[in-house]
Structure formats: structure tokens, C-alpha cells
Design an enzyme around this catalytic site. Structure first.
Site, mmCIF file in Angstrom:
data_model
loop_
_atom_site.group_PDB
_atom_site.id
_atom_site.type_symbol
_atom_site.label_atom_id
_atom_site.label_comp_id
_atom_site.label_asym_id
_atom_site.label_seq_id
_atom_site.Cartn_x
_atom_site.Cartn_y
_atom_site.Cartn_z
ATOM 1 N N GLU A 40 32.583 -8.929 38.424
ATOM 2 C CA GLU A 40 31.824 -7.748 38.833
ATOM 3 C C GLU A 40 30.431 -8.179 39.311
ATOM 4 O OE1 GLU A 40 30.561 -4.891 35.795
ATOM 5 O OE2 GLU A 40 31.123 -3.300 37.191
ATOM 6 N N LYS A 60 19.772 5.009 22.901
ATOM 7 C CA LYS A 60 18.953 3.900 23.386
ATOM 8 C C LYS A 60 19.194 3.742 24.892
ATOM 9 C CE LYS A 60 19.258 -0.330 24.178
ATOM 10 N NZ LYS A 60 18.422 -0.431 25.387
ATOM 11 N N GLU A 67 32.767 2.262 27.940
ATOM 12 C CA GLU A 67 33.017 2.436 29.377
ATOM 13 C C GLU A 67 32.377 1.220 30.043
ATOM 14 O OE1 GLU A 67 32.783 2.838 32.838
ATOM 15 O OE2 GLU A 67 31.677 4.741 32.871
ATOM 16 N N CYS A 84 29.908 1.501 38.251
ATOM 17 C CA CYS A 84 30.986 0.765 37.570
ATOM 18 C C CYS A 84 32.305 0.892 38.314
ATOM 19 C CB CYS A 84 31.103 1.204 36.121
ATOM 20 S SG CYS A 84 31.236 2.981 35.953
HETATM 21 P P1 ADP Z 1 24.003 -4.237 32.661
HETATM 22 O O1 ADP Z 1 24.804 -5.458 32.942
HETATM 23 O O2 ADP Z 1 24.416 -3.030 33.414
HETATM 24 O O3 ADP Z 1 22.534 -4.460 32.510
HETATM 25 P P2 ADP Z 1 24.297 -4.299 29.872
HETATM 26 O O4 ADP Z 1 25.648 -4.224 29.296
HETATM 27 O O5 ADP Z 1 23.540 -5.574 29.823
HETATM 28 O O6 ADP Z 1 24.499 -3.757 31.302
HETATM 29 O O7 ADP Z 1 23.355 -3.183 29.285
HETATM 30 C C1 ADP Z 1 23.758 -1.854 29.043
HETATM 31 C C2 ADP Z 1 23.043 -1.359 27.811
HETATM 32 O O8 ADP Z 1 23.405 -2.207 26.716
HETATM 33 C C3 ADP Z 1 21.530 -1.412 27.889
HETATM 34 O O9 ADP Z 1 20.999 -0.270 27.236
HETATM 35 C C4 ADP Z 1 21.185 -2.662 27.122
HETATM 36 O O10 ADP Z 1 19.898 -2.642 26.542
HETATM 37 C C5 ADP Z 1 22.241 -2.643 26.043
HETATM 38 N N1 ADP Z 1 22.505 -3.962 25.441
HETATM 39 C C6 ADP Z 1 22.407 -5.198 26.001
HETATM 40 N N2 ADP Z 1 22.720 -6.167 25.116
HETATM 41 C C7 ADP Z 1 23.050 -5.534 23.955
HETATM 42 C C8 ADP Z 1 23.491 -5.971 22.664
HETATM 43 N N3 ADP Z 1 23.647 -7.264 22.374
HETATM 44 N N4 ADP Z 1 23.742 -5.035 21.728
HETATM 45 C C9 ADP Z 1 23.606 -3.718 21.999
HETATM 46 N N5 ADP Z 1 23.191 -3.245 23.194
HETATM 47 C C10 ADP Z 1 22.919 -4.121 24.162
#
Ligand code: ADP
Length: 504
Positions: A408, A203, A278, A312
Site C-alpha cells: 500500500e 485518540k 479497518e 484506504c
Molecule cells: P498511517 O500509516 O495512516 O499513518 P498508522 O497506522 O501509523 O497509519 O496510524 C493510525 C493511527 O494509529 C494514528 O492515530 C496513530 O497515532 C496510531 N498509532 C500508530 N502507532 C500505534 C501504536 N503502536 N499503538 C497504537 N496506536 C498507534
């Protein structure tokens, strides 16, 4: 500007192939076929320098994730993939590397349009590293082995035994990746899965789904069997949560924020799904007093501004000896103030936009909080009107009570602090919940060696920062994650160890 004009400028200078790919009717890739999302909903994909919508991708939901996990399970358990020999996996990956390399210019344009980074950087860094890593992992496919052991079994002295271990593929992998290095992050997870004989559902981030879809197309074109690699586009709470909590996956591999990483870790634990994370960072950059202030400023600028701070391991906390402090801040202000902002297709631009409006607003709010808590804006601090840009920003005179030092930011914002001696700087460097990266800038070997073991971080760079190699592991101490990607360590993330004990 009319919509037609805006669309024209978005694709200015972009090849016909990349434009045709971006504008095509996008679908999910499941079981070797392109399929529509069941719910029919879509997500808009924006070009960050203009803020214009370029295309739509399917917003996959739980039902689509089910379908993809089932396809991956079927491919893992039956059919040609479970019978594929290591050498066949190796050759498939070598062909995939060739295909990515042959299409790297187009992929770099797609990445630039989708993510905002410059085409040059996408080509030279993201795509070069992706190709190299696929070749590196291809080599591992034929080198996965266990150990033979001569067991004693002391309580059965009259019997004889032999024992050995096998490294077996963990199974169906759910891979969830972020938007900062979209294709590279995808490859870092999908390719070890393939090399070890797993199958995978990827995904991509909702902000940057396009290169993952192109990658799936290339994987199919080199003969990867149906169901081995599936892509479900969609958002985090919908597709992401459905995948990480799915009882049909054996492992979840995630890169993203610590906040979401914790949610994913908890969801995975309910099913005892294997998990590697990560996560975020707040990496210190430590200048020792033998460094020339101009060289220190140039190194620190690179450490924070790579990929517009959306890294990161970005070096977002700079510690400078009291004596050099003013000169280094002045040098940094000169570098940041002189950087030209522009679109990823503008060859003169030295920094592009952030990935999204939400990220621009988040970073701007952090800069405001830094100001309010007493940091001095030595350069930048603003956001130009058009697109999702944030000026490269230096927040001097910061301290550890400030949110900009503790949290961050994931943008082009550097906090700078003075220090007195090595013990103090080691303590400050470790005064963070994170532990992903750190760099030390000095040619004083003895002090560098004394400092390295004191730093609680997964990677310590010396006289460089953010430099990665496929053969060296990457991962975090503390809240920066669990597990190590890259290097031989990554094989452990995608395999289970089976013990065989035989009475002979
Ligand atoms: P960033 O802060 O870099 O946007 P996120 O951690 O929000 O990072 O997102 C990284 C990935 O995690 C994306 O593919 C996002 O769609 C996915 N993501 C965000 N929320 C969830 C969740 N509750 N469960 C699973 N995946 C998630």
C-alpha cells in the site's frame, strides 16, 4: 520568507473563526473539562501545503490515557449516562448533527489546514458524510433489539423455559483514528459508541488532531454528559499504545495501517478487549473490454486520486484488457499530467499536498522503487519543492513482482497492468494480502455478475469507486481488517449479546 509572512500565507482566505481555533491554546478533553497533559510535552501541527507549523497540541501519555479511561468508566457505570434512554441518546446525536452542520464551513477549513485537502472537498464530502452518518446512527439508538426464543432444553423435559437476547453496550471504547479523513473517521467510531450507550476515549492521529478537539467542544455544547466522549491527543507509540493496551477499556476500534492494526490486535488480545480493525488496502480497478478507454481512464483517475490517493480503498491497481491498454494509459497520462497542484484553499487546484513530510518521502521512495523495478512513468513521478506535494503519478507496465503493486502506497500513484481474460484478471485482483475494495467497469451484466463473487474484497463497486453510504457496511477481507463499520453491522461492533434463560 520570514516566519510572519509564512504564517500569513498559511491563513490566507481562512475565516477568523477557523484561524482563532487553530491558534488557540489546545488541551486534552477529559471528563467534560479541558486539561493540560500531565507531562507538559507537545506535538507540532503542520500545514501541508507550506510545511509551516501552525500550532501545538498536547502530547498525551499513559497517565493522561489513564485519566481519560477512568472518566469514561465513571460515566459508563454511574450517573446520568447509564440511565439515559435510547430516545435521549437519539436526540443528543440529532443535536450533535445539527451542531456539526451549523459549523461545517469552519470545520472544513480546519480540516483543510490540518490535513491538506481542499476546503471544498472537506465541506462537500467529509462534513456532509459526517453529518449524514450522525443522523443515521441517531436513528439506530432507538432500534437496537434482541430476539425472543422458545428453548427446548431437551435434557430437562419436565421443565418449561423462556429465553431472549439483549444487546447491551460493550462499555468503554478506545478509538484510534488516522489522518486521511480525520473528523469522518472520528465520527464513524465515536457516534456508534454514543448511539449504543457506550463511552469513548478518542485518540486522533498526531498529524491531524484539530477537528477532533473541535468535535469534542461541539458535543459538550449540545449537552453530552461529562466523560462520555474524551479526547487525548498524542502520538501512536505513546498515547495510542497506552490506549489500545489499557486494561480499563472494553473495546478498541482502530482505523489505520495493517502494520499498526496487528500490534493493536495483539495488545487487545492480552486483555481480551473486543477489537475492530479497518486497515490497509491495495484495491484493484478492473476494466472490461466493452468500456470506452476514455471513460475507463476517467473512472480510474477518480478511483486513485480522490483525497490525493490517501484513501484506504484507493483504486491503486488498474487492470486493462490488452486491446485497450495503450489507449487507457494514454488517457490517464493526459488526466494526471493536466492536474494542477495547489493548497487546499486554492479553488483552482485539482490536487493538494500529502499530509506530512514523512508521507511525501514514503510515497516518493515507492515511485523510485517502481522505476528501479522496471515500471514506466507515464505521468508525474516528481515532488515540487515547497510543501508536501507529490505529482499525480501513473506507473505503466507494472507487474506483481513490484513493491508498488504489492504494497500500500497511500498516495497519488496508480500502477497499470494489461490482462488477457476474466479468469486471469480475477486471479490477479486477488493476488494481494489485502481485500478492502475493488471496482469493475463494464455494462456487460453477465460478466459483471460472474466476476463479483470471485473478488475477495469487502466492497465491490460497479462503474464507480470509493462511493460510500451510511447504510452500507464497510470493512475488509484478509489483512484489510476485522469487522464492518457503517450499516446495521456497526451496532454489533459496539454491543455485547446477553442471553437470558428463564425457568417459568
Ligand atoms: P498511517 O500509516 O495512516 O499513518 P498508522 O497506522 O501509523 O497509519 O496510524 C493510525 C493511527 O494509529 C494514528 O492515530 C496513530 O497515532 C496510531 N498509532 C500508530 N502507532 C500505534 C501504536 N503502536 N499503538 C497504537 N496506536 C498507534
Amino acid at each position: 520568507m520570514s516566519e510572519a509572512q509564512a504564517r500569513h500565507s498559511v491563513f490566507d482566505g481562512v475565516s477568523a473563526a477557523a484561524r482563532a481555533f487553530v491558534e488557540r491554546d489546545h488541551q486534552l478533553f477529559i471528563g467534560g473539562e479541558w486539561v493540560a497533559a500531565r507531562g507538559g510535552e507537545t506535538l507540532s501541527v503542520y500545514e501541508p501545503a507550506s510545511g509551516e507549523c501552525m500550532c501545538e497540541v498536547p502530547a498525551g501519555q499513559g497517565g493522561d490515557v489513564d485519566r481519560a479511561v477512568n472518566a469514561a468508566r465513571e460515566a459508563f457505570e454511574g450517573g446520568e449516562w447509564s440511565r439515559a434512554r435510547p430516545v435521549e441518546r437519539e436526540r443528543l446525536l440529532l443535536r450533535l448533527a445539527d451542531a456539526i452542520e451549523a459549523n461545517a464551513d469552519e470545520l472544513a477549513e480546519i480540516e483543510s489546514l490540518d490535513q491538506g485537502k481542499s476546503v471544498g472537498m472537506a465541506r462537500n464530502l467529509d462534513l456532509t458524510m459526517a453529518v449524514d452518518f450522525v443522523r443515521y446512527m441517531a436513528g439506530w439508538a432507538t432500534k437496537i433489539d434482541g430476539r425472543t426464543v422458545e428453548p427446548s432444553v431437551p435434557y430437562l423435559p419436565d421443565q418449561q423455559f423462556t429465553g431472549w437476547t439483549r444487546k447491551e453496550p460493550v462499555g468503554v471504547v478506545g478509538a484510534i483514528v488516522p489522518w486521511n479523513f480525520p473528523i469522518l473517521m472520528a465520527v464513524w467510531k465515536v457516534v456508534p459508541a454514543i448511539a449504543t450507550g457506550c463511552t469513548v476515549v478518542l485518540k486522533p492521529a498526531e498529524e491531524t488532531p484539530l477537528s477532533a478537539l473541535r468535535l469534542a467542544e461541539l458535543a459538550a455544547s449540545v449537552g453530552l454528559p461529562a466523560g462520555v466522549f474524551n479526547v487525548v491527543t498524542g502520538d501512536g507509540p505513546g498515547a495510542g499504545a497506552a490506549l489500545s493496551g489499557h486494561p480499563g477499556i472494553d473495546k478498541v476500534a482502530f482505523t489505520g495501517s495493517t502494520e499498526v492494526g496487528k500490534l493493536i490486535g495483539k495488545a487487545a488480545m492480552d486483555n481480551m478487549t473486543r477489537v475492530s480493525l479497518e486497515l490497509g488496502g491495495k484495491s484493484p480497478v478492473i476494466v472490461l473490454d466493452d468500456m470506452d478507454p476514455q471513460a475507463a481512464a476517467a473512472g480510474a483517475a477518480q478511483a486513485i486520486f480522490l483525497n490525493h490517493g490517501q484513501v484506504c480503498t484507493a483504486g491503486s491497481r488498474l487492470y486493462v484488457p490488452n486491446r485497450e491498454y495503450d489507449a487507457v494509459v494514454e488517457g490517464l497520462a493526459g488526466i494526471a499530467g493536466g492536474m494542477r497542484l495547489g493548497s487546499g484553499r486554492d479553488p483552482e487546484a485539482q490536487m493538494g499536498p500529502l499530509v506530512s513530510k514523512a508521507q511525501q518521502e514514503r510515497v516518493a521512495a515507492y515511485i523510485d522503487s517502481g522505476r528501479q523495478q522496471g515500471a514506466r512513468v507515464a505521468a508525474g513521478g516528481g515532488c515540487p519543492d515547497r510543501g508536501f506535494f507529490v505529482e499525480p503519478t501513473i506507473l505503466a507496465d507494472a507487474n506483481h513482482q513490484m513493491r508498488v503493486v504489492r504494497e500500500e502506497i497511500f498516495g497519488p500513484v496508480l500502477t497499470v497492468m494489461p490482462y488477457q481474460d476474466l479468469d486471469e484478471v480475477a486471479r490477479l485482483a486477488n493476488d494481494t494480502p489485502y481485500g478492502l475494495g475493488a471496482s469493475i467497469w463494464s455494462n456487460d451484466l453477465a460478466r459483471v455478475h460472474r466476476l463479483i463473487p470471485k473478488i475477495r474484497a469487502g466492497t465491490v463497486w460497479v462503474n464507480c469507486h470509493n462511493v460510500l453510504d451510511p447504510a452500507l457496511p464497510l470493512g475488509g477481507f484478509k489483512q484489510s481488517g476485522i469487522g464492518r463499520e457503517l450499516g446495521r453491522e456497526v451496532v454489533d461492533l459496539y454491543t455485547e449479546t446477553k442471553t437470558v434463560l428463564m425457568s417459568i
